[in-house]
Design a protein around this motif. Sequence first.
Motif, short mmCIF file in Angstrom:
data_model
loop_
_atom_site.label_atom_id
_atom_site.label_comp_id
_atom_site.label_asym_id
_atom_site.label_seq_id
_atom_site.Cartn_x
_atom_site.Cartn_y
_atom_site.Cartn_z
N GLY A 52 0.79 -1.22 0.00
CA GLY A 52 0.00 0.00 0.00
C GLY A 52 0.82 1.26 0.00
O GLY A 52 0.29 2.35 -0.26
N ARG A 53 2.11 1.16 0.28
CA ARG A 53 2.95 2.35 0.31
C ARG A 53 3.47 2.68 -1.09
O ARG A 53 3.56 1.81 -1.95
N GLY A 154 -0.32 12.18 1.96
CA GLY A 154 -1.12 11.05 1.50
C GLY A 154 -2.42 11.45 0.86
O GLY A 154 -3.31 10.61 0.68
N PRO A 160 -1.09 6.47 -1.04
CA PRO A 160 -1.12 5.06 -0.63
C PRO A 160 -2.48 4.43 -0.90
O PRO A 160 -3.47 5.14 -1.10
N HIS A 183 4.54 7.69 4.20
CA HIS A 183 3.93 6.53 3.55
C HIS A 183 4.69 6.09 2.31
O HIS A 183 4.20 5.24 1.56
#
Length: 656
Positions: A52-53, A154, A160, A183
């Motif tokens: 997810g990063r 983010g 992300p 992130h």
Amino acid sequence: MTGSGFSTRESDQITLAVPHGTASRRTLWGRDELLDKLLAVVRDEGYEEDNGRIHVVQGLGGVGKTSVAVSVAHRLQRETDQVWWIGAQDASRFNGGLTALARQLGVPDKEIAAGRLADQLWRRLSALDGPWLLVVDNADDARLLDGPGRLALGTGLVRPHRSPRGLVLVTSRDGQTQTWGAHAVLHRLTPLGDGHGADVLLGLAGPTAGSREEAAELARRLGGLPLALNTVGRYLAAVGQRPARFRDAGETATFAEFRASLADGGAFPHAGTAAALAGIWRMSLDLLTERGHRCVRPLLEVLANFADAPVPLILADPAVLGEDEAFAGVSGAEIWDALQVLAGLGLMDLAAASGVDTVTLHPLVRNAHGSPGKYALNVRLLNRAARSEEAGIPEDVERWPLWSALTPHAVHALAFEDGSDDERLFLDAWAAANRVARSLTAQGHLSQARKLLEELVLRLGVVVGEDHPLALASRHNLANVLHDQGHHDQARTIYEDILTTQHSTLGEHHPNILTARHELARVLHDQGHHDQARAIYEDILTTQRSTLGEHHPDTLTTRHELAVLLHNQGHHDQARAIYEDILTTQHSTLGEHHPDTLTTRHNLTRLLYHQGHHDLAAAETAAVLSARRRVLGPEHRNTLVTQALLDIINAARAEP
């Protein structure tokens, strides 16, 4: 127009296909570990913390960031058709790519038109089943990725996600953590080592261009930069395919010939290589200048004018830089920010070694930006650093790491200065180089110190004359080195000549005269002229005691040399009394581990051995050896002398 700033109709013309070409067909040398990690994120192979990063492949222009992304994409295309490529060189291309991807994933045009493109796009990406990859290539100006939100928070156009097998891969020259936020996972892509660089060159040019060793040497000269390696390899291959009679003058066909053409900072013999690299650096600097970093170009030029070695940050002194018109009105904070962003774009590396903060330029960046004709500012920076409180005195062991870092730049400054008719500038270069030579001598690097001092003496004789005080200072330092190397006759000749010159102008009690007489006495002692040496020491002591006092460092030094002489003459009790008295003062003023204290302790243990106190001498010599290893290093000549003494004492103790 849509809310993304890109019309729906125009977005239909944007391709999301992965680029093909030579990059996808070449072996990607030296990048296996990074490729495996990136692929493991998509394949769900144990990197849950990275899921997810945003993964950012960051590094110097030409280091192969896009090649890594192409390789990842082509490998994943064998496993999934959910692979998309968006260029971020400019806002039009990037926004158009996002819009095209959003429409492909089913985001309605009305949502895009209403300005909800990012939210809808990332909601759909997070919900995808199976592996997928989104590459955002060439995001050097990361502000394009903000949109109405903030990339670092983010909430940008790239953000992300929650998909367990999705990978967002961004390539950028910007490696500053504050740009990408917590992130993001930053992967710093560094130039290739000599071995992998040789693989690239050999793979392109073939074995007819030379041996692997020659390829590795050329790769080192090119700094391991893949763009340069590939450009040079293709050039050599093209030249090598033509019979020699059809080659133009100046064309090179082998690794050795190409490397020779680059000797001493020469230009690339192939114009395409030079143009490609110049374009890379220009784009990076244009980007930084556009962001308001007004001093990046002159700062890079100044740093490139130093030697091809790590540059101590003490040489980027804002006070000295501010005296130059190129840095007019530039603050220290701006210079520091410029260093940070230049490092962030991969044009240089900021690091600390042995407690010294340094900056290292890639060799090709240095070649592209150095201006040998503009060395005056570099000499001023060097001279100020050598005289600074931070540098201290060259003999201070705690400052040796800094002096070691300054050494190549002092030598380089003399080479820059060669041929100049600016006497003041040369004397500034001399001042720094002379102090560097003193440090080299103290560290035991006698051959290096001698070479530098011989150059200084020769040049000073031409510029200011052999009898100028500065020339005499360098000659004195050269005599010290010659003495320590065992060239007693040469050293004695220099000291006697200095004394003859200075007596008439300074007088016999001047500190410089006393110092020269002291060093002459040391030579006479080593030549076996003990009575002559003793008479000089005792005469000097009479003057020092009356003018400096019994415990002045100069007085202690003379007393110590007198004790050594008495010791060698067999007057052990007298010598021991002097050693012990000196140690009492040195312990309280210098500390028990100061190099001068350790020298006195060493000589006292040698005397204890000669008096027959073998066990006591062995214990104390072992303690001195341990301290010298820690303070001076195991290879310093004084450390080795103490080791030899301990071996002699232990051998004597072992005898029946």
